[in-house]
Design a protein around this motif. Structure first.
Motif, PDB file in Angstrom:
ATOM      1  N   ASP A 196     120.764 -40.723  37.999  1.00 28.43           N
ATOM      2  CA  ASP A 196     121.617 -39.647  37.498  1.00 28.43           C
ATOM      3  C   ASP A 196     120.852 -38.322  37.567  1.00 28.43           C
ATOM      4  N   PRO A 197     121.282 -37.375  38.413  1.00 26.58           N
ATOM      5  CA  PRO A 197     120.536 -36.119  38.577  1.00 26.58           C
ATOM      6  C   PRO A 197     120.535 -35.232  37.345  1.00 26.58           C
ATOM      7  N   ARG A 198     121.323 -35.572  36.342  1.00 30.96           N
ATOM      8  CA  ARG A 198     121.315 -34.774  35.116  1.00 30.96           C
ATOM      9  C   ARG A 198     120.027 -34.976  34.328  1.00 30.96           C
ATOM     10  N   HIS A 199     119.309 -36.058  34.604  1.00 33.87           N
ATOM     11  CA  HIS A 199     118.080 -36.335  33.881  1.00 33.87           C
ATOM     12  C   HIS A 199     116.873 -35.777  34.635  1.00 33.87           C
ATOM     13  N   ASP A 200     115.967 -35.121  33.909  1.00 35.65           N
ATOM     14  CA  ASP A 200     114.756 -34.571  34.530  1.00 35.65           C
ATOM     15  C   ASP A 200     113.976 -35.652  35.271  1.00 35.65           C
ATOM     16  N   ARG A 201     113.862 -36.825  34.663  1.00 39.95           N
ATOM     17  CA  ARG A 201     113.043 -37.881  35.262  1.00 39.95           C
ATOM     18  C   ARG A 201     113.574 -38.269  36.648  1.00 39.95           C
ATOM     19  N   THR A 202     114.878 -38.263  36.809  1.00 43.19           N
ATOM     20  CA  THR A 202     115.456 -38.615  38.110  1.00 43.19           C
ATOM     21  C   THR A 202     114.987 -37.650  39.185  1.00 43.19           C
ATOM     22  N   ARG A 203     114.965 -36.366  38.860  1.00 39.71           N
ATOM     23  CA  ARG A 203     114.546 -35.366  39.850  1.00 39.71           C
ATOM     24  C   ARG A 203     113.072 -35.555  40.226  1.00 39.71           C
ATOM     25  N   PHE A 204     112.234 -35.870  39.267  1.00 38.20           N
ATOM     26  CA  PHE A 204     110.821 -36.080  39.575  1.00 38.20           C
ATOM     27  C   PHE A 204     110.619 -37.394  40.329  1.00 38.20           C
ATOM     28  N   ARG A 205     111.439 -38.396  40.041  1.00 36.17           N
ATOM     29  CA  ARG A 205     111.367 -39.647  40.786  1.00 36.17           C
ATOM     30  C   ARG A 205     111.720 -39.397  42.260  1.00 36.17           C
ATOM     31  N   GLN A 206     112.759 -38.612  42.480  1.00 40.23           N
ATOM     32  CA  GLN A 206     113.149 -38.291  43.848  1.00 40.23           C
ATOM     33  C   GLN A 206     112.070 -37.470  44.548  1.00 40.23           C
ATOM     34  N   LEU A 207     111.417 -36.581  43.814  1.00 38.07           N
ATOM     35  CA  LEU A 207     110.323 -35.791  44.381  1.00 38.07           C
ATOM     36  C   LEU A 207     109.178 -36.687  44.835  1.00 38.07           C
ATOM     37  N   LEU A 208     108.810 -37.654  44.014  1.00 40.33           N
ATOM     38  CA  LEU A 208     107.740 -38.574  44.378  1.00 40.33           C
ATOM     39  C   LEU A 208     108.128 -39.464  45.549  1.00 40.33           C
ATOM     40  N   ASP A 209     109.374 -39.942  45.543  1.00 40.70           N
ATOM     41  CA  ASP A 209     109.832 -40.809  46.632  1.00 40.70           C
ATOM     42  C   ASP A 209     109.812 -40.081  47.973  1.00 40.70           C
ATOM     43  N   ALA A 210     110.085 -38.776  47.946  1.00 40.79           N
ATOM     44  CA  ALA A 210     110.169 -38.004  49.190  1.00 40.79           C
ATOM     45  C   ALA A 210     108.816 -37.449  49.641  1.00 40.79           C
ATOM     46  N   ASN A 211     107.799 -37.573  48.792  1.00 39.69           N
ATOM     47  CA  ASN A 211     106.493 -36.984  49.109  1.00 39.69           C
ATOM     48  C   ASN A 211     105.385 -37.963  48.740  1.00 39.69           C
ATOM     49  N   GLU A 212     105.146 -38.921  49.601  1.00 39.26           N
ATOM     50  CA  GLU A 212     104.135 -39.944  49.312  1.00 39.26           C
ATOM     51  C   GLU A 212     102.741 -39.353  49.136  1.00 39.26           C
ATOM     52  N   TRP A 213     102.497 -38.193  49.756  1.00 44.53           N
ATOM     53  CA  TRP A 213     101.173 -37.573  49.657  1.00 44.53           C
ATOM     54  C   TRP A 213     100.820 -37.171  48.222  1.00 44.53           C
ATOM     55  N   LEU A 214     101.805 -37.103  47.333  1.00 40.93           N
ATOM     56  CA  LEU A 214     101.509 -36.749  45.946  1.00 40.93           C
ATOM     57  C   LEU A 214     100.638 -37.804  45.268  1.00 40.93           C
ATOM     58  N   GLY A 215     100.715 -39.054  45.709  1.00 42.51           N
ATOM     59  CA  GLY A 215      99.810 -40.078  45.207  1.00 42.51           C
ATOM     60  C   GLY A 215     100.119 -40.569  43.804  1.00 42.51           C
ATOM     61  N   VAL A 216     101.068 -41.493  43.707  1.00 41.24           N
ATOM     62  CA  VAL A 216     101.458 -42.046  42.403  1.00 41.24           C
ATOM     63  C   VAL A 216     100.273 -42.705  41.706  1.00 41.24           C
ATOM     64  N   ALA A 217      99.549 -43.551  42.428  1.00 42.38           N
ATOM     65  CA  ALA A 217      98.426 -44.271  41.808  1.00 42.38           C
ATOM     66  C   ALA A 217      97.367 -43.312  41.305  1.00 42.38           C
ATOM     67  N   GLN A 218      97.100 -42.239  42.057  1.00 45.52           N
ATOM     68  CA  GLN A 218      96.085 -41.280  41.652  1.00 45.52           C
ATOM     69  C   GLN A 218      96.505 -40.520  40.399  1.00 45.52           C
ATOM     70  N   MET A 219      97.797 -40.156  40.329  1.00 46.34           N
ATOM     71  CA  MET A 219      98.268 -39.455  39.133  1.00 46.34           C
ATOM     72  C   MET A 219      98.244 -40.374  37.918  1.00 46.34           C
ATOM     73  N   ALA A 220      98.603 -41.636  38.124  1.00 48.85           N
ATOM     74  CA  ALA A 220      98.551 -42.591  37.026  1.00 48.85           C
ATOM     75  C   ALA A 220      97.117 -42.761  36.538  1.00 48.85           C
TER      76      ALA A 220
END
Length: 330
Positions: A196-220
């Motif tokens: 649901d794009p009304r939720h902030d988390r959804t937008r950040f999830r889509q951002l991460l999905d579209a940009n693998e270089w952001l590095g989920v494991a590294q941020m975690a």
């Protein structure tokens, strides 16, 4: 769960990750798993049922906000029955309505889980937060200018509503958890709120999905390291509070002018909360994460400032906090 080599390794990994947070071998009490029916929590159930057979129970919270939730709870119950795991559905006593529905639902969920954990004598509640959740939280809070505590993200071990909460999947990725439930042929549902794009988390999830270089494991990993630093700071503040704070009813004095700003910030927030509790101040609203930068600047310059119904002043290097006098009217 299938017992091929991959599955055996994952079960052992899950057991090791949980033992870091809580050693089940030293406590025979059951563990309460919060399972919504989504792929993440169903993967946690699959792993826990194999790793700690006979030691777990499951609870599904039906907030009453979606008509599909009742069927999802029945799905989890059926899967638990097949595994021989006790299952309970928890529902709020009153409907959740009004503003901040998501925040209210979270508060109600943890209150219900904590009450049930106490009722069954559970050692802890397990939730299925994972590395992708951690990265999303990190980015969301960074975008809002959060400090160290906020950037620490989801904690592996914490206390909510008086109950110990463990997150043993913080090093696991969303995709591998989904593969676990598919391989185990376990049913699951995707919560529509997650897209649901009304939720902030959804937008950040889509951002991460579209940009693998952001590095989920590294941020975690960064969030986990910040959590360690935050825990060390909290311990330091506890020690300074015991050594330097003097409390006289609703007055607090702290020898804090020679301390680094972050330590002074945390002591000042604790002092404000202490004065408000002692004086019964309920308005204006106050949170431990409140912005007190102007108050700190005033103290550093030898001035006084008022925040959240508390007046702060400084004299001879000692900060004093006391209830602010009532405002004059007329």
């Amino acid at each position: 769960m299938a017992t091929d080599a991959t599955a055996v390794d994952q079960i052992a990994r899950f057991a090791a990750d949980l033992t870091i947070l809580h050693d089940p071998s030293s406590d025979p009490s059951p563990l309460l798993l919060a399972v919504s029916g989504g792929p993440d929590s169903m993967a946690m159930l699959t792993l826990a049922a194999a790793a700690f057979r006979g030691r777990i129970q499951v609870a599904t919270v039906d907030h009453g906000l979606r008509p599909e939730a009742a069927e999802e709870a029945r799905m989890v119950a059926a899967h638990c029955a097949g595994l021989g795991v006790p299952h309970h559905v928890l529902r709020p006593a009153k409907p959740i309505a009004g503003a901040s529905i998501q925040a209210q639902a979270r508060e109600a969920r943890y209150a219900l889980l904590a009450d049930h954990a106490r009722a069954i004598g559970a050692a802890a509640i397990l939730t299925a937060h994972h590395a992708d959740d951690q990265a999303e939280t990190f980015l969301m809070r960074a975008s809002r200018g959060a400090g160290l505590s906020g950037l620490s993200g989801v904690r592996g071990r914490t206390v909510i509503a008086g109950a110990t909460v463990l997150r043993p999947l913080l090093d696991w990725r969303r995709a591998e958890l989904r593969r676990i439930v598919r391989r185990a042929e376990a049913s699951f549902v995707d919560d529509p709120a997650n897209t649901d794009p009304r939720h902030d988390r959804t937008r950040f999830r889509q951002l991460l999905d579209a940009n693998e270089w952001l590095g989920v494991a590294q941020m975690a990993r960064a969030a986990a390291q910040l959590a360690e630093a935050d825990a060390d700071l909290r311990a330091t503040v506890d020690w300074l509070w015991a050594e330097r704070a003097q409390i006289d009813g609703d007055n607090v004095r702290i020898a804090a002018s020679d301390l680094p700003r972050e330590l002074g910030r945390r002591l000042a927030r604790r002092a404000i909360g202490t004065v408000r509790a002692a004086a019964g101040i309920e308005s204006p609203a106050w949170t431990e994460g409140g912005n007190i930068e102007k108050l700190l600047e005033a103290l550093e310059h030898g001035s006084r400032a008022t925040q959240a119904g508390v007046i702060a002043s400084v004299r001879s290097g000692v900060w004093r906090f006391r209830p602010a006098p009532p405002r004059r009217t007329g």
